[in-house]
Design an enzyme around this catalytic site. Structure first.
Site, PDB file in Angstrom:
ATOM      1  N   ARG A   1      -1.534   6.947  10.129  1.00  0.00           N
ATOM      2  CA  ARG A   1      -1.678   6.499   8.734  1.00  0.00           C
ATOM      3  C   ARG A   1      -1.778   7.699   7.785  1.00  0.00           C
ATOM      4  O   ARG A   1      -1.699   8.850   8.199  1.00  0.00           O
ATOM      5  CB  ARG A   1      -2.943   5.648   8.615  1.00  0.00           C
ATOM      6  CG  ARG A   1      -2.984   4.436   9.542  1.00  0.00           C
ATOM      7  CD  ARG A   1      -2.084   3.349   9.023  1.00  0.00           C
ATOM      8  NE  ARG A   1      -2.244   2.097   9.754  1.00  0.00           N
ATOM      9  CZ  ARG A   1      -3.094   1.132   9.445  1.00  0.00           C
ATOM     10  NH1 ARG A   1      -3.947   1.284   8.453  1.00  0.00           N
ATOM     11  NH2 ARG A   1      -3.125   0.014  10.129  1.00  0.00           N
TER      12      ARG A   1
ATOM     13  N   ARG B   1       0.833  -1.207   0.000  1.00  0.00           N
ATOM     14  CA  ARG B   1       0.000   0.000   0.000  1.00  0.00           C
ATOM     15  C   ARG B   1       0.872   1.265   0.000  1.00  0.00           C
ATOM     16  O   ARG B   1       1.738   1.421   0.851  1.00  0.00           O
ATOM     17  CB  ARG B   1      -0.884   0.004   1.241  1.00  0.00           C
ATOM     18  CG  ARG B   1      -1.878   1.137   1.280  1.00  0.00           C
ATOM     19  CD  ARG B   1      -2.685   1.120   2.575  1.00  0.00           C
ATOM     20  NE  ARG B   1      -3.605   0.007   2.671  1.00  0.00           N
ATOM     21  CZ  ARG B   1      -4.208  -0.355   3.814  1.00  0.00           C
ATOM     22  NH1 ARG B   1      -3.976   0.317   4.929  1.00  0.00           N
ATOM     23  NH2 ARG B   1      -5.046  -1.372   3.846  1.00  0.00           N
TER      24      ARG B   1
ATOM     25  N   LYS C   1      -5.739   7.532  12.762  1.00  0.00           N
ATOM     26  CA  LYS C   1      -6.137   8.138  11.484  1.00  0.00           C
ATOM     27  C   LYS C   1      -6.495   9.614  11.625  1.00  0.00           C
ATOM     28  O   LYS C   1      -7.171   9.998  12.576  1.00  0.00           O
ATOM     29  CB  LYS C   1      -7.316   7.360  10.909  1.00  0.00           C
ATOM     30  CG  LYS C   1      -6.932   5.894  10.633  1.00  0.00           C
ATOM     31  CD  LYS C   1      -8.038   5.101  10.011  1.00  0.00           C
ATOM     32  CE  LYS C   1      -7.506   3.736   9.578  1.00  0.00           C
ATOM     33  NZ  LYS C   1      -8.554   2.886   9.015  1.00  0.00           N
TER      34      LYS C   1
ATOM     35  N   CYS D   1      -8.505 -10.256   1.057  1.00  0.00           N
ATOM     36  CA  CYS D   1      -8.489  -9.879   2.465  1.00  0.00           C
ATOM     37  C   CYS D   1      -8.611 -11.098   3.380  1.00  0.00           C
ATOM     38  O   CYS D   1      -9.584 -11.858   3.289  1.00  0.00           O
ATOM     39  CB  CYS D   1      -9.630  -8.901   2.760  1.00  0.00           C
ATOM     40  SG  CYS D   1      -9.652  -8.465   4.506  1.00  0.00           S
TER      41      CYS D   1
ATOM     42  N   CYS E   1     -14.103  -1.071   6.450  1.00  0.00           N
ATOM     43  CA  CYS E   1     -13.108  -0.409   5.596  1.00  0.00           C
ATOM     44  C   CYS E   1     -13.709   0.514   4.526  1.00  0.00           C
ATOM     45  O   CYS E   1     -13.052   1.454   4.102  1.00  0.00           O
ATOM     46  CB  CYS E   1     -12.210  -1.449   4.947  1.00  0.00           C
ATOM     47  SG  CYS E   1     -11.260  -2.379   6.164  1.00  0.00           S
TER      48      CYS E   1
ATOM     49  N   LYS F   1      -3.536   1.473  15.085  1.00  0.00           N
ATOM     50  CA  LYS F   1      -3.555   2.433  13.972  1.00  0.00           C
ATOM     51  C   LYS F   1      -4.151   3.759  14.421  1.00  0.00           C
ATOM     52  O   LYS F   1      -4.985   3.794  15.346  1.00  0.00           O
ATOM     53  CB  LYS F   1      -4.351   1.860  12.805  1.00  0.00           C
ATOM     54  CG  LYS F   1      -5.762   1.436  13.171  1.00  0.00           C
ATOM     55  CD  LYS F   1      -6.569   0.935  11.987  1.00  0.00           C
ATOM     56  CE  LYS F   1      -6.195  -0.432  11.522  1.00  0.00           C
ATOM     57  NZ  LYS F   1      -7.161  -1.043  10.593  1.00  0.00           N
TER      58      LYS F   1
ATOM     59  N   CYS G   1     -16.881  -7.723   6.025  1.00  0.00           N
ATOM     60  CA  CYS G   1     -16.841  -8.048   7.461  1.00  0.00           C
ATOM     61  C   CYS G   1     -17.121  -6.764   8.237  1.00  0.00           C
ATOM     62  O   CYS G   1     -17.219  -5.683   7.644  1.00  0.00           O
ATOM     63  CB  CYS G   1     -15.474  -8.661   7.823  1.00  0.00           C
ATOM     64  SG  CYS G   1     -14.209  -7.458   8.262  1.00  0.00           S
TER      65      CYS G   1
HETATM   66 FE1  SRM Z   1      -9.213  -1.435   6.535  1.00  0.00          FE
HETATM   67  C1  SRM Z   1      -7.927  -4.147   8.052  1.00  0.00           C
HETATM   68  C2  SRM Z   1      -8.410  -2.743   3.577  1.00  0.00           C
HETATM   69  C3  SRM Z   1      -9.744   1.568   5.157  1.00  0.00           C
HETATM   70  C4  SRM Z   1     -10.889  -0.484   9.374  1.00  0.00           C
HETATM   71  N1  SRM Z   1      -8.271  -3.150   5.976  1.00  0.00           N
HETATM   72  C5  SRM Z   1      -7.785  -4.129   6.805  1.00  0.00           C
HETATM   73  C6  SRM Z   1      -6.978  -5.142   5.981  1.00  0.00           C
HETATM   74  C7  SRM Z   1      -5.553  -4.691   5.963  1.00  0.00           C
HETATM   75  C8  SRM Z   1      -7.142  -6.610   6.404  1.00  0.00           C
HETATM   76  C9  SRM Z   1      -6.182  -7.180   7.411  1.00  0.00           C
HETATM   77  O1  SRM Z   1      -5.933  -6.565   8.459  1.00  0.00           O
HETATM   78  O2  SRM Z   1      -5.701  -8.290   7.155  1.00  0.00           O
HETATM   79  C10 SRM Z   1      -7.643  -4.953   4.584  1.00  0.00           C
HETATM   80  C11 SRM Z   1      -6.803  -5.333   3.365  1.00  0.00           C
HETATM   81  C12 SRM Z   1      -7.695  -5.868   2.279  1.00  0.00           C
HETATM   82  C13 SRM Z   1      -7.064  -6.002   0.951  1.00  0.00           C
HETATM   83  O3  SRM Z   1      -7.039  -7.134   0.414  1.00  0.00           O
HETATM   84  O4  SRM Z   1      -6.607  -5.036   0.371  1.00  0.00           O
HETATM   85  C14 SRM Z   1      -8.118  -3.530   4.698  1.00  0.00           C
HETATM   86  N2  SRM Z   1      -8.977  -0.709   4.752  1.00  0.00           N
HETATM   87  C15 SRM Z   1      -8.739  -1.423   3.628  1.00  0.00           C
HETATM   88  C16 SRM Z   1      -8.907  -0.572   2.382  1.00  0.00           C
HETATM   89  C17 SRM Z   1      -7.961  -0.954   1.250  1.00  0.00           C
HETATM   90  C18 SRM Z   1     -10.384  -0.691   1.945  1.00  0.00           C
HETATM   91  C19 SRM Z   1     -10.771  -0.010   0.670  1.00  0.00           C
HETATM   92  O5  SRM Z   1     -11.837  -0.389   0.169  1.00  0.00           O
HETATM   93  O6  SRM Z   1     -10.109   0.889   0.189  1.00  0.00           O
HETATM   94  C20 SRM Z   1      -8.674   0.824   2.994  1.00  0.00           C
HETATM   95  C21 SRM Z   1      -7.225   1.230   3.013  1.00  0.00           C
HETATM   96  C22 SRM Z   1      -7.070   2.656   3.462  1.00  0.00           C
HETATM   97  C23 SRM Z   1      -5.680   3.201   3.391  1.00  0.00           C
HETATM   98  O7  SRM Z   1      -5.214   3.579   2.307  1.00  0.00           O
HETATM   99  O8  SRM Z   1      -5.044   3.315   4.452  1.00  0.00           O
HETATM  100  C24 SRM Z   1      -9.156   0.577   4.418  1.00  0.00           C
HETATM  101  N3  SRM Z   1     -10.076   0.271   7.195  1.00  0.00           N
HETATM  102  C25 SRM Z   1     -10.310   1.359   6.413  1.00  0.00           C
HETATM  103  C26 SRM Z   1     -11.261   2.223   7.047  1.00  0.00           C
HETATM  104  C27 SRM Z   1     -11.849   3.510   6.458  1.00  0.00           C
HETATM  105  C28 SRM Z   1     -11.035   4.723   6.812  1.00  0.00           C
HETATM  106  O9  SRM Z   1      -9.999   4.641   7.448  1.00  0.00           O
HETATM  107  O10 SRM Z   1     -11.468   5.803   6.437  1.00  0.00           O
HETATM  108  C29 SRM Z   1     -11.602   1.630   8.256  1.00  0.00           C
HETATM  109  C30 SRM Z   1     -12.654   2.151   9.262  1.00  0.00           C
HETATM  110  C31 SRM Z   1     -12.186   3.323  10.048  1.00  0.00           C
HETATM  111  C32 SRM Z   1     -11.408   2.909  11.250  1.00  0.00           C
HETATM  112  O11 SRM Z   1     -10.220   2.683  11.148  1.00  0.00           O
HETATM  113  O12 SRM Z   1     -12.012   2.782  12.313  1.00  0.00           O
HETATM  114  C33 SRM Z   1     -10.842   0.408   8.333  1.00  0.00           C
HETATM  115  N4  SRM Z   1      -9.343  -2.170   8.448  1.00  0.00           N
HETATM  116  C34 SRM Z   1     -10.134  -1.656   9.443  1.00  0.00           C
HETATM  117  C35 SRM Z   1     -10.067  -2.525  10.599  1.00  0.00           C
HETATM  118  C36 SRM Z   1     -10.801  -2.292  11.946  1.00  0.00           C
HETATM  119  C37 SRM Z   1     -10.011  -1.389  12.830  1.00  0.00           C
HETATM  120  C38 SRM Z   1     -10.606  -1.264  14.205  1.00  0.00           C
HETATM  121  O13 SRM Z   1     -10.435  -0.232  14.828  1.00  0.00           O
HETATM  122  O14 SRM Z   1     -11.211  -2.206  14.688  1.00  0.00           O
HETATM  123  C39 SRM Z   1      -9.217  -3.597  10.248  1.00  0.00           C
HETATM  124  C40 SRM Z   1      -8.831  -4.785  11.120  1.00  0.00           C
HETATM  125  C41 SRM Z   1      -7.754  -4.456  12.094  1.00  0.00           C
HETATM  126  O15 SRM Z   1      -7.148  -3.393  12.082  1.00  0.00           O
HETATM  127  O16 SRM Z   1      -7.526  -5.317  12.938  1.00  0.00           O
HETATM  128  C42 SRM Z   1      -8.796  -3.348   8.897  1.00  0.00           C
HETATM  129 FE1  SF4 Z   2     -11.347  -6.969   4.757  1.00  0.00          FE
HETATM  130 FE2  SF4 Z   2     -11.819  -4.504   5.619  1.00  0.00          FE
HETATM  131 FE3  SF4 Z   2     -13.463  -5.615   3.915  1.00  0.00          FE
HETATM  132 FE4  SF4 Z   2     -13.330  -6.520   6.403  1.00  0.00          FE
HETATM  133  S1  SF4 Z   2     -14.053  -4.531   5.789  1.00  0.00           S
HETATM  134  S2  SF4 Z   2     -13.452  -7.719   4.518  1.00  0.00           S
HETATM  135  S3  SF4 Z   2     -11.133  -6.185   6.848  1.00  0.00           S
HETATM  136  S4  SF4 Z   2     -11.299  -5.131   3.533  1.00  0.00           S
END
Ligand code: SRM
Ligand code: SF4
Length: 553
Positions: free
Chosen positions: A138, A69, A203, A428, A471, A201, A467
């Protein structure tokens, strides 16, 4: 004794661990402990989940690869930077690029032995993947709309300064990925983070009150500029937003940020730093499910939080000012950017830049960016802006898109333009069910249902995730579809169009093929009972999910 995940950070010698050694071994995968450190460098180890079961049956190991990323503050890329991502994804990835919901750019399907080449390629054009993932600040988001407006340019400089303040200082990234040796004789040190970085993380997003296109309230810190009489008076700060939750665990929940304080431009860096330091020192380092700053603020209260921030900052904080939100812009289509130049927002379905069948989106973008040397701006809605174009370029750009089978924003339905899905399967590791791969056909169904009801002109945000981690920010949309079990989704309703109100759980575990069936009576009720030009989310919120459930029967 520290919990293992914290001990691992402390022992890693500022994120080195054994990454360098593992890069030169023959194995197709990184060791489990190493995968945690790799996140800080912008890398996630994954396996192809479509093939997992079959390979297991055949006694074969999973098909491992990594997701890389790029961290792109404000989503701004030069033409060269965009083109290098394009080329590297063809050479080393699965041939696609994916714009993320935080204005980043992802490669999927990179083999372990090619990770270094991808990272070097990005850095050669002055990009980075450092801090794109991991327990660190981030990618800092900001409205991507290009502008020559003096104040907007100035605000962007502040956002950049906030981003720079929180960059990792350790030399480990350079050593491992770029030089192969220590670049400095100075001992490593992380003045803000320390050896164990943050509990989780973190943000940050900056949004103008007239355009919350970055969903400021879902961030740990939201920064909202206040312009008064043509000058930048300062910023209102929001704290404690975040969306991740787990099904069946009441102690995890999505939360919108609270309005916290007002800071002058001169105070912005010191106060945001003090906030991060409070989370560093008091955030939960035992349970990762409870480690985000939203839980710290929820558990201890905003008054306690304020006192701690003031202690770090050394001064009282000024009370926040009221913010008048005016909506959110999707920035699609043609817009003037000043100085006789134009920008064009292109809708990218679920952020996936690919050539698929007759639709050669990736080829078209490559051609446009190379020919016009445009700047590229990635949006938090997974779309993209090309900028710095002249009046005469407009037809040429549109022709390139048409020739490659790409629909212009004016040809797309509102339902499609306002939808987002996360990647989910097959990449994912946390996905329970599909999102990106099923939303396009679901939108086809929504389009015709809304059209039949005469609601095609409505702009309703529809967001789907595989899930509950959130995200694609489903909980701050008007219709949130969140993976519950294989093939089923929870439906959430009643969020606001501008992201200033969360939605509420409406129905649980609805099979994918029944989603529209369950929502159609709600659309019908909306058509019958909305007040004037009330938006769908506002209608659902006013009526309430309990009453809407009776409508569905
Ligand atoms: Fe996310 C984890 C993809 C924005 C909340 N996210 C993941 C992972 C890395 C899965 C993993 O941990 O194994 C996903 C990778 C999937 C893949 O195959 O690419 C993933 N997140 C994404 C992206 C690519 C989704 C998208 O459709 O674009 C976004 C990447 C953003 C970036 O460039 O940094 C992405 N993730 C978000 C957001 C939205 C935002 O930040 O505006 C959220 C919700 C806001 C927040 O953080 O509360 C988000 N991602 C999570 C979480 C839950 C965090 C939590 O507080 O519980 C996880 C799981 C974790 O961290 O354990 C996660
Ligand atoms: Fe994976 Fe995020 Fe989508 Fe859940 S919301 S399936 S962690 S990319």
């Amino acid at each position: 004794m520290k919990p293992p995940h914290e001990q691992a950070k402390e022992d890693s010698r500022y994120l080195r661990g054994t990454i360098m050694e593992e890069l030169s071994n023959e194995k197709a995968l990184f060791e489990r402990e190493t995968t945690q450190l790799l996140k800080f460098h912008g890398i996630y180890q994954q396996d192809d989940r479509d093939q997992r079961v079959l390979r297991r049956k055949q006694g074969e190991a999973p098909l491992y690869s990594v997701m890389v990323r790029s961290k792109i503050p404000g989503g701004r890329l030069t033409a060269k930077q965009y083109l290098v991502h394009d080329a590297l994804s063809n050479q080393y990835g699965n041939g696609t690029l994916r714009i993320t919901t935080r204005q980043g750019l992802q490669f999927h399907g990179v083999l372990k032995q090619n990770t270094k080449a991808v990272i070097r390629g990005i850095n050669r054009e002055l990009g980075t993947t450092s801090g794109a993932c991991g327990d660190i600040v981030r990618n800092v988001m900001g409205c991507p709309a290009p502008s020559n407006d003096r104040l907007k340019v100035k605000v962007y400089e502040y956002a950049k300064a906030v981003s720079d303040q929180f960059l990792a200082r350790s030399q480990s990234y350079h050593e491992i990925w770029l030089n192969g040796e220590k670049v400095s004789k100075v001992e490593d040190n992380e003045p803000i983070y320390g050896k164990t970085y943050l509990p989780r993380k973190f943000k940050i997003a900056l949004a103008f009150p007239d355009d919350n296109c970055v969903d400021a309230y879902t961030n740990d810190i939201g920064i909202v500029p206040e312009i008064k009489a043509g000058t930048l008076a300062g910023f209102n700060l929001l704290v404690g937003g975040g969306l991740g939750m787990s099904h069946g665990s009441a102690e995890t929940f999505p939360r919108l940020a609270d309005l916290f304080c007002f800071v002058t431009p001169e105070e912005l860096l010191a106060v945001t730093k003090a906030i991060v330091l409070v989370q560093r020192d008091f955030g939960d380092r035992v349970s990762r499910k409870h480690a985000r700053m939203k839980y710290l603020i929820h558990d201890r209260g905003l008054d306690w939080f304020r006192k701690e921030v003031e202690t770090w900052y050394g001064k009282k904080l000024a009370p926040h000012h009221p913010i008048k939100w005016k909506g959110y812009e999707n920035h699609l289509g043609w817009h003037e950017e000043g100085n006789g130049k134009f920008y064009f927002g292109i809708s990218i379905e679920n952020g996936r830049i690919a050539d698929m069948g007759q639709v050669k989106l990736k080829t078209a973008l490559r051609e446009i960016v190379s020919q016009f040397q445009t700047l590229v701006f990635l949006m938090a809605t997974q779309d993209l802006i090309i900028s710095n174009l002249k009046q005469d370029d407009k037809n040429l750009v549109e022709n390139i898109l048409r020739r490659n089978g790409v629909q212009l924003p004016s040809e797309l339905s509102n339902a499609r333009k306002h939808s987002m899905a996360c990647p989910a399967l097959p990449t994912c590791g946390l996905a329970i069910t599909e999102a990106e791969r099923v939303l396009p056909s679901l939108i086809d169904e929504f389009e015709s249902a809304l059209e039949k009801l005469g609601l095609a002109q409505e702009t309703i945000t529809i967001r789907m995730t595989g899930c509950p981690n959130g995200c694609a920010r489903p909980y701050s949309s008007e219709i949130g579809l969140v993976g519950r079990a294989v093939g089923t989704y929870n439906i959430y309703l009643g969020g606001s169009f501008d992201g200033t109100r969360l939605n509420k759980l409406f129905l649980e575990g609805v099979p994918k093929d029944d989603l529209l069936k369950r929502l159609t009576p709600v659309f019908q009720e909306f058509k019958r009972k909305r007040i004037a030009s009330e938006r769908f989310g506002d209608f659902c919120n006013r009526v309430g999910v309990e009453i809407l459930l009776k409508v569905v029967g």
